[in-house]
Scaffold this motif. Sequence first.
Motif, PDB file in Angstrom:
ATOM      1  N   LEU A  29       0.852  -1.179   0.000  1.00 23.10           N
ATOM      2  CA  LEU A  29       0.000   0.000   0.000  1.00 23.10           C
ATOM      3  C   LEU A  29       0.892   1.233   0.000  1.00 23.10           C
ATOM      4  O   LEU A  29       1.760   1.375   0.860  1.00 23.10           O
ATOM      5  CB  LEU A  29      -0.904   0.004   1.228  1.00 23.10           C
ATOM      6  N   LEU A  30       0.706   2.111  -0.978  1.00 24.06           N
ATOM      7  CA  LEU A  30       1.458   3.359  -1.070  1.00 24.06           C
ATOM      8  C   LEU A  30       0.499   4.500  -0.766  1.00 24.06           C
ATOM      9  O   LEU A  30      -0.552   4.615  -1.404  1.00 24.06           O
ATOM     10  CB  LEU A  30       2.039   3.545  -2.470  1.00 24.06           C
ATOM     11  N   VAL A  31       0.827   5.322   0.219  1.00 24.68           N
ATOM     12  CA  VAL A  31      -0.019   6.432   0.633  1.00 24.68           C
ATOM     13  C   VAL A  31       0.759   7.722   0.406  1.00 24.68           C
ATOM     14  O   VAL A  31       1.823   7.925   1.009  1.00 24.68           O
ATOM     15  CB  VAL A  31      -0.423   6.298   2.120  1.00 24.68           C
ATOM     16  N   LEU A  32       0.240   8.581  -0.451  1.00 23.33           N
ATOM     17  CA  LEU A  32       0.916   9.826  -0.777  1.00 23.33           C
ATOM     18  C   LEU A  32       0.358  10.971   0.051  1.00 23.33           C
ATOM     19  O   LEU A  32      -0.850  11.026   0.307  1.00 23.33           O
ATOM     20  CB  LEU A  32       0.720  10.174  -2.257  1.00 23.33           C
ATOM     21  N   SER A  33       1.216  11.876   0.421  1.00 24.22           N
ATOM     22  CA  SER A  33       0.766  13.137   1.011  1.00 24.22           C
ATOM     23  C   SER A  33       0.022  13.920  -0.066  1.00 24.22           C
ATOM     24  O   SER A  33       0.193  13.665  -1.263  1.00 24.22           O
ATOM     25  CB  SER A  33       1.966  13.959   1.483  1.00 24.22           C
ATOM     26  N   GLY A  34      -0.775  14.877   0.362  1.00 25.46           N
ATOM     27  CA  GLY A  34      -1.480  15.718  -0.595  1.00 25.46           C
ATOM     28  C   GLY A  34      -0.498  16.437  -1.507  1.00 25.46           C
ATOM     29  O   GLY A  34       0.476  17.024  -1.036  1.00 25.46           O
ATOM     30  N   GLN A  35      -0.732  16.357  -2.802  1.00 26.58           N
ATOM     31  CA  GLN A  35       0.124  17.004  -3.793  1.00 26.58           C
ATOM     32  C   GLN A  35      -0.543  18.285  -4.277  1.00 26.58           C
ATOM     33  O   GLN A  35      -1.716  18.287  -4.634  1.00 26.58           O
ATOM     34  CB  GLN A  35       0.394  16.061  -4.968  1.00 26.58           C
ATOM     35  N   VAL A  36       0.236  19.352  -4.295  1.00 24.45           N
ATOM     36  CA  VAL A  36      -0.294  20.642  -4.728  1.00 24.45           C
ATOM     37  C   VAL A  36       0.101  20.901  -6.178  1.00 24.45           C
ATOM     38  O   VAL A  36       0.783  20.088  -6.800  1.00 24.45           O
ATOM     39  CB  VAL A  36       0.176  21.774  -3.792  1.00 24.45           C
ATOM     40  N   GLY A  37      -0.310  22.032  -6.707  1.00 20.35           N
ATOM     41  CA  GLY A  37      -0.191  22.320  -8.131  1.00 20.35           C
ATOM     42  C   GLY A  37       1.104  22.896  -8.622  1.00 20.35           C
ATOM     43  O   GLY A  37       1.126  23.537  -9.684  1.00 20.35           O
ATOM     44  N   THR A  38       2.209  22.690  -7.912  1.00 22.42           N
ATOM     45  CA  THR A  38       3.490  23.163  -8.420  1.00 22.42           C
ATOM     46  C   THR A  38       3.999  22.210  -9.489  1.00 22.42           C
ATOM     47  O   THR A  38       3.716  21.009  -9.450  1.00 22.42           O
ATOM     48  CB  THR A  38       4.538  23.256  -7.290  1.00 22.42           C
ATOM     49  N   ASP A  39       4.766  22.755 -10.447  1.00 23.95           N
ATOM     50  CA  ASP A  39       5.387  21.882 -11.440  1.00 23.95           C
ATOM     51  C   ASP A  39       6.678  21.310 -10.854  1.00 23.95           C
ATOM     52  O   ASP A  39       7.004  21.566  -9.684  1.00 23.95           O
ATOM     53  CB  ASP A  39       5.595  22.614 -12.768  1.00 23.95           C
ATOM     54  N   PRO A  87      -2.329  30.550   0.754  1.00 25.41           N
ATOM     55  CA  PRO A  87      -3.389  31.244  -0.003  1.00 25.41           C
ATOM     56  C   PRO A  87      -3.345  31.026  -1.513  1.00 25.41           C
ATOM     57  O   PRO A  87      -4.394  30.984  -2.151  1.00 25.41           O
ATOM     58  CB  PRO A  87      -3.155  32.722   0.339  1.00 25.41           C
ATOM     59  N   ALA A  88      -2.169  30.855  -2.104  1.00 24.69           N
ATOM     60  CA  ALA A  88      -2.067  30.693  -3.557  1.00 24.69           C
ATOM     61  C   ALA A  88      -2.481  29.301  -4.033  1.00 24.69           C
ATOM     62  O   ALA A  88      -2.734  29.108  -5.221  1.00 24.69           O
ATOM     63  CB  ALA A  88      -0.644  30.993  -4.016  1.00 24.69           C
ATOM     64  N   LEU A  89      -2.559  28.343  -3.118  1.00 23.32           N
ATOM     65  CA  LEU A  89      -2.913  26.969  -3.500  1.00 23.32           C
ATOM     66  C   LEU A  89      -4.418  26.861  -3.730  1.00 23.32           C
ATOM     67  O   LEU A  89      -5.217  27.226  -2.870  1.00 23.32           O
ATOM     68  CB  LEU A  89      -2.485  25.975  -2.425  1.00 23.32           C
ATOM     69  N   LYS A  90      -4.783  26.320  -4.889  1.00 26.92           N
ATOM     70  CA  LYS A  90      -6.191  26.141  -5.248  1.00 26.92           C
ATOM     71  C   LYS A  90      -6.584  24.677  -5.369  1.00 26.92           C
ATOM     72  O   LYS A  90      -7.768  24.365  -5.458  1.00 26.92           O
ATOM     73  CB  LYS A  90      -6.470  26.870  -6.561  1.00 26.92           C
ATOM     74  N   VAL A  91      -5.587  23.791  -5.382  1.00 26.69           N
ATOM     75  CA  VAL A  91      -5.836  22.356  -5.586  1.00 26.69           C
ATOM     76  C   VAL A  91      -4.882  21.549  -4.716  1.00 26.69           C
ATOM     77  O   VAL A  91      -3.706  21.891  -4.597  1.00 26.69           O
ATOM     78  CB  VAL A  91      -5.609  21.953  -7.061  1.00 26.69           C
ATOM     79  N   GLU A  92      -5.408  20.476  -4.126  1.00 28.28           N
ATOM     80  CA  GLU A  92      -4.562  19.488  -3.460  1.00 28.28           C
ATOM     81  C   GLU A  92      -5.139  18.114  -3.773  1.00 28.28           C
ATOM     82  O   GLU A  92      -6.351  17.922  -3.734  1.00 28.28           O
ATOM     83  CB  GLU A  92      -4.501  19.716  -1.949  1.00 28.28           C
ATOM     84  N   VAL A  93      -4.266  17.178  -4.110  1.00 25.30           N
ATOM     85  CA  VAL A  93      -4.681  15.833  -4.508  1.00 25.30           C
ATOM     86  C   VAL A  93      -3.935  14.818  -3.650  1.00 25.30           C
ATOM     87  O   VAL A  93      -2.707  14.830  -3.599  1.00 25.30           O
ATOM     88  CB  VAL A  93      -4.383  15.562  -6.007  1.00 25.30           C
ATOM     89  N   GLU A  94      -4.682  13.958  -2.995  1.00 26.14           N
ATOM     90  CA  GLU A  94      -4.127  12.874  -2.186  1.00 26.14           C
ATOM     91  C   GLU A  94      -4.422  11.554  -2.891  1.00 26.14           C
ATOM     92  O   GLU A  94      -5.525  11.379  -3.419  1.00 26.14           O
ATOM     93  CB  GLU A  94      -4.787  12.880  -0.806  1.00 26.14           C
ATOM     94  N   ALA A  95      -3.452  10.652  -2.902  1.00 29.64           N
ATOM     95  CA  ALA A  95      -3.659   9.373  -3.583  1.00 29.64           C
ATOM     96  C   ALA A  95      -3.186   8.206  -2.724  1.00 29.64           C
ATOM     97  O   ALA A  95      -2.232   8.331  -1.960  1.00 29.64           O
ATOM     98  CB  ALA A  95      -2.924   9.358  -4.912  1.00 29.64           C
ATOM     99  N   TRP A  96      -3.898   7.102  -2.891  1.00 28.58           N
ATOM    100  CA  TRP A  96      -3.527   5.813  -2.308  1.00 28.58           C
ATOM    101  C   TRP A  96      -3.378   4.851  -3.487  1.00 28.58           C
ATOM    102  O   TRP A  96      -4.185   4.879  -4.414  1.00 28.58           O
ATOM    103  CB  TRP A  96      -4.619   5.307  -1.373  1.00 28.58           C
ATOM    104  N   ALA A  97      -2.350   4.027  -3.447  1.00 22.16           N
ATOM    105  CA  ALA A  97      -2.110   3.101  -4.558  1.00 22.16           C
ATOM    106  C   ALA A  97      -1.638   1.750  -4.042  1.00 22.16           C
ATOM    107  O   ALA A  97      -1.228   1.624  -2.883  1.00 22.16           O
ATOM    108  CB  ALA A  97      -1.070   3.690  -5.508  1.00 22.16           C
ATOM    109  N   ALA A  98      -1.689   0.763  -4.920  1.00 21.22           N
ATOM    110  CA  ALA A  98      -1.238  -0.589  -4.607  1.00 21.22           C
ATOM    111  C   ALA A  98      -0.102  -0.955  -5.563  1.00 21.22           C
ATOM    112  O   ALA A  98      -0.132  -0.602  -6.742  1.00 21.22           O
ATOM    113  CB  ALA A  98      -2.377  -1.583  -4.750  1.00 21.22           C
ATOM    114  N   ARG A  99       0.880  -1.668  -5.015  1.00 20.21           N
ATOM    115  CA  ARG A  99       1.987  -2.179  -5.829  1.00 20.21           C
ATOM    116  C   ARG A  99       2.086  -3.682  -5.578  1.00 20.21           C
ATOM    117  O   ARG A  99       2.131  -4.117  -4.434  1.00 20.21           O
ATOM    118  CB  ARG A  99       3.297  -1.491  -5.449  1.00 20.21           C
ATOM    119  N   TRP A 100       2.149  -4.454  -6.645  1.00 22.79           N
ATOM    120  CA  TRP A 100       2.251  -5.902  -6.497  1.00 22.79           C
ATOM    121  C   TRP A 100       3.339  -6.448  -7.373  1.00 22.79           C
ATOM    122  O   TRP A 100       3.907  -5.807  -8.172  1.00 22.79           O
ATOM    123  CB  TRP A 100       0.911  -6.599  -6.809  1.00 22.79           C
TER     124      TRP A 100
END
Length: 129
Positions: free
Chosen positions: A30-40, A116-129
């Motif tokens: 199980l891979l759990v990512l922190s929230g990712q923001v919109g920076t390149d 304040p400049a952040l408008k998006v945050e994305v959190e993801a959970w993934a599986a690796r087998w």
Amino acid sequence: MKVTRKNPGDVAPPIWPYTHLSIVPRGADLLVLSGQVGTDAEGNLPSDAEGQMHNALNNVLRILNSEGVTAEGIIKINIWLTEPVERDRFLEVWSQFHGGTPPATTMAYVTSLAQPALKVEVEAWAARW
């Protein structure tokens, strides 16, 4: 092995491209990512929510790819937005991200994120087998 995605027949179908249920294969990491923001990749932050969404999703993929996982391994995505995004543009970015197999997803509007400049945050959970 792969993640199984289902939309049970006794529940209303999803209201946009996502899956109600993701099932992780036995023995997967199980891979759990922190929230990712919109920076390149260089740390630049677009001023618009659509650009930030695109970057945040790309950040999720970059992190997963560093562990040998593709978008197909994602079991759950949480998306937080501070302002509406243009629906057609969002669906285009979202479709490119999941490649036709959308994971279980929650999307919500919040009043603010960590800066304040952040408008998006994305959190993801993934599986690796």
